[in-house]
Design a protein around this motif. Sequence first.
Motif, PDB file in Angstrom:
ATOM      1  N   LYS A 169      -4.458   4.531   4.592  1.00 22.56           N
ATOM      2  CA  LYS A 169      -3.745   3.653   3.787  1.00 22.56           C
ATOM      3  C   LYS A 169      -2.595   4.517   2.715  1.00 22.56           C
ATOM      4  O   LYS A 169      -1.862   4.428   2.598  1.00 22.56           O
ATOM      5  CB  LYS A 169      -3.796   1.890   3.944  1.00 22.56           C
ATOM      6  N   SER A 201      -7.058  -1.920 -10.246  1.00 24.19           N
ATOM      7  CA  SER A 201      -7.063  -2.974  -9.033  1.00 24.19           C
ATOM      8  C   SER A 201      -6.577  -1.439  -7.400  1.00 24.19           C
ATOM      9  O   SER A 201      -5.376  -0.346  -7.927  1.00 24.19           O
ATOM     10  CB  SER A 201      -6.190  -4.352  -8.702  1.00 24.19           C
ATOM     11  N   TYR A 202      -6.318  -1.823  -6.645  1.00 25.42           N
ATOM     12  CA  TYR A 202      -5.869  -1.042  -5.183  1.00 25.42           C
ATOM     13  C   TYR A 202      -4.466  -0.522  -5.790  1.00 25.42           C
ATOM     14  O   TYR A 202      -3.867   0.410  -5.394  1.00 25.42           O
ATOM     15  CB  TYR A 202      -5.881  -1.393  -4.241  1.00 25.42           C
ATOM     16  N   GLU A 203      -3.647  -1.706  -5.948  1.00 25.88           N
ATOM     17  CA  GLU A 203      -1.698  -2.009  -5.851  1.00 25.88           C
ATOM     18  C   GLU A 203      -1.641  -0.828  -6.973  1.00 25.88           C
ATOM     19  O   GLU A 203      -0.994  -0.477  -6.961  1.00 25.88           O
ATOM     20  CB  GLU A 203      -1.349  -2.758  -6.116  1.00 25.88           C
ATOM     21  N   ASP A 204      -2.600  -1.356  -8.620  1.00 28.05           N
ATOM     22  CA  ASP A 204      -1.832  -0.460  -9.545  1.00 28.05           C
ATOM     23  C   ASP A 204      -2.361   1.204  -9.090  1.00 28.05           C
ATOM     24  O   ASP A 204      -1.853   1.483 -10.093  1.00 28.05           O
ATOM     25  CB  ASP A 204      -3.237  -1.056 -11.167  1.00 28.05           C
ATOM     26  N   ASN A 205      -3.742   1.501  -8.660  1.00 24.00           N
ATOM     27  CA  ASN A 205      -3.719   2.910  -8.466  1.00 24.00           C
ATOM     28  C   ASN A 205      -2.436   3.607  -7.356  1.00 24.00           C
ATOM     29  O   ASN A 205      -2.341   4.000  -8.000  1.00 24.00           O
ATOM     30  CB  ASN A 205      -5.361   2.553  -7.502  1.00 24.00           C
ATOM     31  N   VAL A 206      -1.852   2.559  -5.938  1.00 23.52           N
ATOM     32  CA  VAL A 206      -1.272   2.864  -5.482  1.00 23.52           C
ATOM     33  C   VAL A 206       0.073   3.384  -6.245  1.00 23.52           C
ATOM     34  O   VAL A 206       0.738   4.377  -6.545  1.00 23.52           O
ATOM     35  CB  VAL A 206      -1.045   2.089  -4.631  1.00 23.52           C
ATOM     36  N   ALA A 207       0.777   2.627  -7.381  1.00 25.47           N
ATOM     37  CA  ALA A 207       2.054   2.610  -7.904  1.00 25.47           C
ATOM     38  C   ALA A 207       1.863   3.571  -9.005  1.00 25.47           C
ATOM     39  O   ALA A 207       2.974   4.775  -8.831  1.00 25.47           O
ATOM     40  CB  ALA A 207       2.237   1.395  -8.323  1.00 25.47           C
ATOM     41  N   GLU A 217       0.845   5.704   1.752  1.00 29.40           N
ATOM     42  CA  GLU A 217       1.224   5.110   0.511  1.00 29.40           C
ATOM     43  C   GLU A 217       1.366   6.043  -1.016  1.00 29.40           C
ATOM     44  O   GLU A 217       3.078   5.872  -1.790  1.00 29.40           O
ATOM     45  CB  GLU A 217       0.611   4.485   0.068  1.00 29.40           C
ATOM     46  N   THR A 218       1.007   6.992  -0.853  1.00 30.50           N
ATOM     47  CA  THR A 218       1.118   7.740  -2.594  1.00 30.50           C
ATOM     48  C   THR A 218       1.747   9.342  -2.074  1.00 30.50           C
ATOM     49  O   THR A 218       1.845   9.521  -2.547  1.00 30.50           O
ATOM     50  CB  THR A 218      -0.611   8.180  -3.363  1.00 30.50           C
ATOM     51  N   GLU A 234      -8.623   2.089   4.038  1.00 32.37           N
ATOM     52  CA  GLU A 234      -7.841   1.560   3.360  1.00 32.37           C
ATOM     53  C   GLU A 234      -7.369   3.394   2.314  1.00 32.37           C
ATOM     54  O   GLU A 234      -6.543   3.020   1.514  1.00 32.37           O
ATOM     55  CB  GLU A 234      -8.922   1.324   1.581  1.00 32.37           C
ATOM     56  N   LYS A 281       1.257   6.925  -7.222  1.00 29.26           N
ATOM     57  CA  LYS A 281       2.698   7.433  -6.234  1.00 29.26           C
ATOM     58  C   LYS A 281       3.678   7.618  -6.878  1.00 29.26           C
ATOM     59  O   LYS A 281       4.305   9.081  -6.354  1.00 29.26           O
ATOM     60  CB  LYS A 281       3.565   6.682  -5.654  1.00 29.26           C
TER      61      LYS A 281
END
Length: 298
Positions: free
Chosen positions: A155, A104-110, A159-160, A152, A113
């Motif tokens: 962003k 997911s976008y959130e897990d990819n970012v986390a 974020e990363t 996206e 990062k």
Amino acid sequence: MLVPMKTIVDEAYKGGYGVPALPAHNELLIRGAIEAAVESNSPLIFLVGNFNDGEFNRQMIRHFADQVDIPIATCLDHSPTFNDCVMGIRTGVTCIMADRSMLSYEDNVAQVKALAEVAHAAGVSIEAELGHVGQGDNYAVDGVSMLTDPDEAKKFIEETGVDCLAVAVGTAHGQYKGTPHIDFERLQAINEKCHHPLVLHGGSGTGDENISKACTMGIAKVNVVTDVLQNAVRHVLNSEVDFTEGNNGFRLCPTIQAAAKEMALHMFDVCGCTGKAVGTGLPGLWKAPPRPVRPSAI
Ligand SMILES: [Zn+2]
């Protein structure tokens, strides 16, 4: 000389050209590509993996890179786990490609990062992927699905902290089943939003014209593997030399190396980086620290 990949893609992005990222499966492909880069004064990126004794190939690249005055980077391609990425950093790559594009976008970012912090602390660059570049043999589906959203992407980069971003704009890995269609409108929108080096995976079979155009629209790195391998096979199969006759077997390796060199020279021209290793004002190129000297026996 070996440099962080950021050095190469930043210069390419600023200069409006791309740099091919080529396979490094063995000595012949590595030597052929470096010969081509030296001859044409081009920056060069190698795609490396943690499989098939990848560490040995990386040591070989470093050995050759230390002897030439052109910037060379090694990118750990599609490293799927945290351990894989850290192992790559430990064994000396100058970039990790942390592919979390199926999350997911959130897990990819986390995850990206966290890896960006590790990589940057070690002086290593990081590439990630948003949207998902699929497979050429499933092109009817993969060529039009999971394309990168421009907003996206902007962003995600913020974020990363990634140094470059692989985008899905209609290319696919391996050989295409069908004709590739590049969504240049999407690429332009991503470039205008992000102002950051972008990466094109699945460069093989995409077409010289498409690649050249993409490299003027923010694509700073173009992955090309299948075309290099197929060129080597073609050179061997179509050669006038009967490699099985007499001592002709000795000519096999030089033929493969020459094919790798030929395709590298071609891709430098297509991406627009021929001659760009000279006079680019690369700031303080990173040099490998000297090897520790073994204390002499008393
Ligand atoms: Zn890829």
